[in-house]
Enzyme design. Sequence first.
Site, PDB file in Angstrom:
ATOM      1  N   ARG A 175      41.324  62.735 -47.049  1.00 54.65           N
ATOM      2  CA  ARG A 175      41.949  63.105 -45.772  1.00 54.65           C
ATOM      3  C   ARG A 175      42.954  64.243 -45.943  1.00 54.65           C
ATOM      4  NH1 ARG A 175      42.595  57.367 -44.686  1.00 54.65           N
ATOM      5  NH2 ARG A 175      44.824  57.391 -45.149  1.00 54.65           N
ATOM      6  N   ARG A 179      45.307  73.188 -50.696  1.00 56.53           N
ATOM      7  CA  ARG A 179      45.172  74.601 -50.313  1.00 56.53           C
ATOM      8  C   ARG A 179      45.676  75.525 -51.417  1.00 56.53           C
ATOM      9  NH1 ARG A 179      47.883  73.123 -45.436  1.00 56.53           N
ATOM     10  NH2 ARG A 179      46.400  72.332 -43.890  1.00 56.53           N
ATOM     11  N   ARG A 252      46.783  46.062 -44.463  1.00 57.86           N
ATOM     12  CA  ARG A 252      48.084  46.432 -44.979  1.00 57.86           C
ATOM     13  C   ARG A 252      49.033  46.521 -43.788  1.00 57.86           C
ATOM     14  NH1 ARG A 252      50.401  51.152 -46.189  1.00 57.86           N
ATOM     15  NH2 ARG A 252      48.698  52.411 -45.427  1.00 57.86           N
ATOM     16  N   ARG A 282      58.176  56.442 -47.636  1.00 61.33           N
ATOM     17  CA  ARG A 282      58.654  57.673 -46.992  1.00 61.33           C
ATOM     18  C   ARG A 282      59.767  57.344 -46.010  1.00 61.33           C
ATOM     19  NH1 ARG A 282      53.444  59.069 -43.005  1.00 61.33           N
ATOM     20  NH2 ARG A 282      53.411  57.056 -41.986  1.00 61.33           N
ATOM     21  N   GLU A 304      60.009  53.349 -44.766  1.00 62.43           N
ATOM     22  CA  GLU A 304      58.753  52.596 -44.671  1.00 62.43           C
ATOM     23  C   GLU A 304      58.463  51.836 -45.952  1.00 62.43           C
ATOM     24  OE1 GLU A 304      55.012  54.486 -43.284  1.00 62.43           O
ATOM     25  OE2 GLU A 304      56.321  55.542 -41.884  1.00 62.43           O
ATOM     26  N   TYR A 352      39.704  53.178 -40.467  1.00 60.43           N
ATOM     27  CA  TYR A 352      40.884  54.031 -40.376  1.00 60.43           C
ATOM     28  C   TYR A 352      40.612  55.065 -39.293  1.00 60.43           C
ATOM     29  CZ  TYR A 352      44.722  57.052 -41.716  1.00 60.43           C
ATOM     30  OH  TYR A 352      45.882  57.795 -41.702  1.00 60.43           O
ATOM     31  N   ASP A 354      42.437  57.853 -36.628  1.00 59.70           N
ATOM     32  CA  ASP A 354      43.598  58.507 -36.048  1.00 59.70           C
ATOM     33  C   ASP A 354      43.505  58.387 -34.538  1.00 59.70           C
ATOM     34  OD1 ASP A 354      45.335  59.402 -38.046  1.00 59.70           O
ATOM     35  OD2 ASP A 354      43.981  61.053 -38.578  1.00 59.70           O
TER      36      ASP A 354
HETATM   37  P1  FAD Z   1      46.148  49.896 -31.596  1.00 60.19           P
HETATM   38  O1  FAD Z   1      47.046  51.018 -31.222  1.00 60.19           O
HETATM   39  O2  FAD Z   1      46.500  49.082 -32.784  1.00 60.19           O
HETATM   40  O3  FAD Z   1      46.030  48.937 -30.312  1.00 60.19           O
HETATM   41  C1  FAD Z   1      45.457  47.667 -30.365  1.00 60.19           C
HETATM   42  C2  FAD Z   1      46.216  46.785 -29.385  1.00 60.19           C
HETATM   43  O4  FAD Z   1      45.546  45.518 -29.278  1.00 60.19           O
HETATM   44  C3  FAD Z   1      47.647  46.492 -29.836  1.00 60.19           C
HETATM   45  O5  FAD Z   1      48.555  46.851 -28.813  1.00 60.19           O
HETATM   46  C4  FAD Z   1      47.642  44.979 -30.082  1.00 60.19           C
HETATM   47  O6  FAD Z   1      48.875  44.355 -29.755  1.00 60.19           O
HETATM   48  C5  FAD Z   1      46.524  44.524 -29.137  1.00 60.19           C
HETATM   49  N1  FAD Z   1      45.954  43.245 -29.527  1.00 60.19           N
HETATM   50  C6  FAD Z   1      45.525  42.858 -30.754  1.00 60.19           C
HETATM   51  N2  FAD Z   1      45.081  41.581 -30.710  1.00 60.19           N
HETATM   52  C7  FAD Z   1      45.234  41.162 -29.440  1.00 60.19           C
HETATM   53  C8  FAD Z   1      44.976  39.933 -28.787  1.00 60.19           C
HETATM   54  N3  FAD Z   1      44.486  38.867 -29.446  1.00 60.19           N
HETATM   55  N4  FAD Z   1      45.237  39.812 -27.459  1.00 60.19           N
HETATM   56  C9  FAD Z   1      45.764  40.856 -26.787  1.00 60.19           C
HETATM   57  N5  FAD Z   1      46.036  42.041 -27.359  1.00 60.19           N
HETATM   58  C10 FAD Z   1      45.775  42.203 -28.671  1.00 60.19           C
HETATM   59  N6  FAD Z   1      47.250  58.501 -35.808  1.00 60.19           N
HETATM   60  C11 FAD Z   1      47.375  59.836 -35.620  1.00 60.19           C
HETATM   61  O7  FAD Z   1      46.522  60.442 -34.953  1.00 60.19           O
HETATM   62  N7  FAD Z   1      48.439  60.523 -36.139  1.00 60.19           N
HETATM   63  C12 FAD Z   1      49.416  59.911 -36.848  1.00 60.19           C
HETATM   64  O8  FAD Z   1      50.377  60.560 -37.291  1.00 60.19           O
HETATM   65  C13 FAD Z   1      49.318  58.508 -37.074  1.00 60.19           C
HETATM   66  N8  FAD Z   1      50.258  57.868 -37.789  1.00 60.19           N
HETATM   67  C14 FAD Z   1      50.157  56.520 -37.940  1.00 60.19           C
HETATM   68  C15 FAD Z   1      51.175  55.868 -38.655  1.00 60.19           C
HETATM   69  C16 FAD Z   1      51.117  54.502 -38.819  1.00 60.19           C
HETATM   70  C17 FAD Z   1      52.219  53.820 -39.582  1.00 60.19           C
HETATM   71  C18 FAD Z   1      50.019  53.765 -38.292  1.00 60.19           C
HETATM   72  C19 FAD Z   1      49.935  52.281 -38.466  1.00 60.19           C
HETATM   73  C20 FAD Z   1      49.009  54.404 -37.608  1.00 60.19           C
HETATM   74  C21 FAD Z   1      49.060  55.787 -37.426  1.00 60.19           C
HETATM   75  N9  FAD Z   1      48.083  56.465 -36.707  1.00 60.19           N
HETATM   76  C22 FAD Z   1      48.185  57.817 -36.515  1.00 60.19           C
HETATM   77  C23 FAD Z   1      46.902  55.769 -36.140  1.00 60.19           C
HETATM   78  C24 FAD Z   1      47.093  55.297 -34.714  1.00 60.19           C
HETATM   79  O9  FAD Z   1      48.106  54.314 -34.672  1.00 60.19           O
HETATM   80  C25 FAD Z   1      45.743  54.707 -34.261  1.00 60.19           C
HETATM   81  O10 FAD Z   1      44.764  55.708 -34.248  1.00 60.19           O
HETATM   82  C26 FAD Z   1      45.765  54.091 -32.884  1.00 60.19           C
HETATM   83  O11 FAD Z   1      46.824  53.191 -32.760  1.00 60.19           O
HETATM   84  C27 FAD Z   1      44.435  53.398 -32.637  1.00 60.19           C
HETATM   85  O12 FAD Z   1      44.418  52.858 -31.342  1.00 60.19           O
HETATM   86  P2  FAD Z   1      43.724  51.447 -31.091  1.00 60.19           P
HETATM   87  O13 FAD Z   1      43.726  51.267 -29.623  1.00 60.19           O
HETATM   88  O14 FAD Z   1      42.435  51.397 -31.815  1.00 60.19           O
HETATM   89  O15 FAD Z   1      44.649  50.366 -31.824  1.00 60.19           O
HETATM   90  N1  UDP Z   2      49.184  60.186 -50.584  1.00 62.45           N
HETATM   91  C1  UDP Z   2      49.898  60.203 -51.759  1.00 62.45           C
HETATM   92  N2  UDP Z   2      51.102  60.841 -51.787  1.00 62.45           N
HETATM   93  C2  UDP Z   2      51.654  61.413 -50.702  1.00 62.45           C
HETATM   94  C3  UDP Z   2      50.912  61.399 -49.493  1.00 62.45           C
HETATM   95  C4  UDP Z   2      49.683  60.765 -49.467  1.00 62.45           C
HETATM   96  O1  UDP Z   2      49.457  59.646 -52.754  1.00 62.45           O
HETATM   97  O2  UDP Z   2      52.774  61.953 -50.799  1.00 62.45           O
HETATM   98  C5  UDP Z   2      47.873  59.497 -50.585  1.00 62.45           C
HETATM   99  C6  UDP Z   2      47.998  58.008 -50.230  1.00 62.45           C
HETATM  100  O3  UDP Z   2      47.029  57.304 -50.983  1.00 62.45           O
HETATM  101  C7  UDP Z   2      47.665  57.991 -48.754  1.00 62.45           C
HETATM  102  C8  UDP Z   2      46.598  59.077 -48.680  1.00 62.45           C
HETATM  103  O4  UDP Z   2      47.036  60.078 -49.607  1.00 62.45           O
HETATM  104  O5  UDP Z   2      47.188  56.739 -48.324  1.00 62.45           O
HETATM  105  C9  UDP Z   2      46.384  59.681 -47.307  1.00 62.45           C
HETATM  106  O6  UDP Z   2      47.599  60.244 -46.853  1.00 62.45           O
HETATM  107  P1  UDP Z   2      48.058  60.107 -45.368  1.00 62.45           P
HETATM  108  O7  UDP Z   2      49.289  60.871 -45.145  1.00 62.45           O
HETATM  109  O8  UDP Z   2      46.872  60.362 -44.499  1.00 62.45           O
HETATM  110  O9  UDP Z   2      48.468  58.576 -45.415  1.00 62.45           O
HETATM  111  P2  UDP Z   2      48.415  57.360 -44.452  1.00 62.45           P
HETATM  112  O10 UDP Z   2      49.851  57.009 -44.249  1.00 62.45           O
HETATM  113  O11 UDP Z   2      47.736  57.748 -43.163  1.00 62.45           O
HETATM  114  O12 UDP Z   2      47.663  56.364 -45.276  1.00 62.45           O
END
Ligand code: FAD
Ligand code: UDP
Length: 387
Positions: A175, A179, A252, A282, A304, A352, A354
Amino acid sequence: MNIDTADLVVVGAGFYGATIAERAAAEGFRVAVVEKRNHIGGNAFTYVDDATGIEVHKYGPHIFHTSSREIFDYLSRFTEWTPYEHRTWTTAKGRVYPLPINLATISLFNDRAMSPAEARAWVAANAGGIAEPANLEEKAISLIGRPLYETFIRGYTMKQWQTDPRELPADIIARLPVRYTFDNRYFNDAYQAMPKDGYTPIFARMLASPNIELLLGCDWHEIAPARPAAPVVYTGPIDRYFGRRLGALGWRTIDLHLETHEGDFQGCPVMNYADAEIPFTRISEFRHFQPQRPCGDQTLIAREFSRSAGPDDEPYYPVNLAADKALLRSYRALAATEAGVLFGGRLGSYRYLDMHQAIGAALTAWRRHLQPHLQAGVPLRPMADEA
Ligand code: FAD
Ligand code: UDP
């Protein structure tokens, strides 16, 4: 309208569920959205902290990026944007380097100016001739060589996944771009921006239709015995849907420790910590995500800490080890017998995704499967977004 009289029931008000609900409501279908949390937005939920006025990403920093014009245009119906290109830094052994790994990182690491050709040659000499990388470690070494892997990837990945990188799938590291230029943007995508008012208002606008009934604080599994006649889009964890009867998939979770400090804490939105001895992965400093907003004297940061999710924890990331993949196949076979239910989103498909991918998968599932089902009774495919 309620669950029994709705045309469609959506479980989960994250991006996948909200997109399906919005599309269905726009075409006149009545949608009940069931969300177990007391707020909309899924993991993209944001709120404004009362004390500091700073917008917080409650479940970790979210940066929108996509190369799909269709997805960007779709989301732009519900928000204006603030220009934002994500740039990250990492601290390793007391020194700061830019991420993702680029010519500046490689030059700093070697303590001398390097041309693209010199950097390529140096990485190739350290890459160990791995022809077909079979896991995250081999993939990383083949891309950036062993010294950079050991400095920037190994410790961070161990902390983030609590798993030896040799057991993790190679695609996790694929992912991140590598560069041989000084371009240090975290993403390559054509469209990168922050929603002007934060993420939660996007969901409020998506779900504002009078055809949508929102049931917050309502866990599907507590009302599921009264399964409605209407089709169900389920975006919770697929193993949880079946009461984990075949076993628990590996997830996780993240603990975010919020702290208030005076002034500017770290001078950038996200600082990674590469060393294994530092317990967190981070630190995000939220005010740097919206640098155009005026800011006060205080700042909010989130450290985190990553760990395996227990049965009562929020599942954030699918771990996807070999055993998980096998178990997932069994759950998918079970899902195929669950008539009238479509499993989607990050948790429902155990992938996974986004934000733009969750929205894209939902738009596709709507067009190909749900719309034909609701309009013409075409049977639902349980894992529609796997196409
Ligand atoms: P979710 O957002 O998880 O929504 C699922 C919903 O279902 C939740 O609100 C949950 O409460 C609900 N639910 C679950 N079980 C039940 C139940 N039994 N009854 C009722 N409701 C329920 N994406 C990016 O594009 N850019 C980023 O920088 C980025 N950073 C991230 C950082 C972190 C730490 C995490 C965890 C994710 C990140 N993502 C990022 C990914 C992003 O969060 C997901 O793509 C997005 O949330 C997916 O949407 P979803 O609807 O599939 O799931
Ligand atoms: N990663 C790493 N060091 C960093 C940033 C990322 O080893 O400083 C690795 C790590 O395994 C991570 C993966 O690259 O899970 C993808 O990075 P991304 O920022 O997409 O992480 P995410 O938080 O979405 O898993």
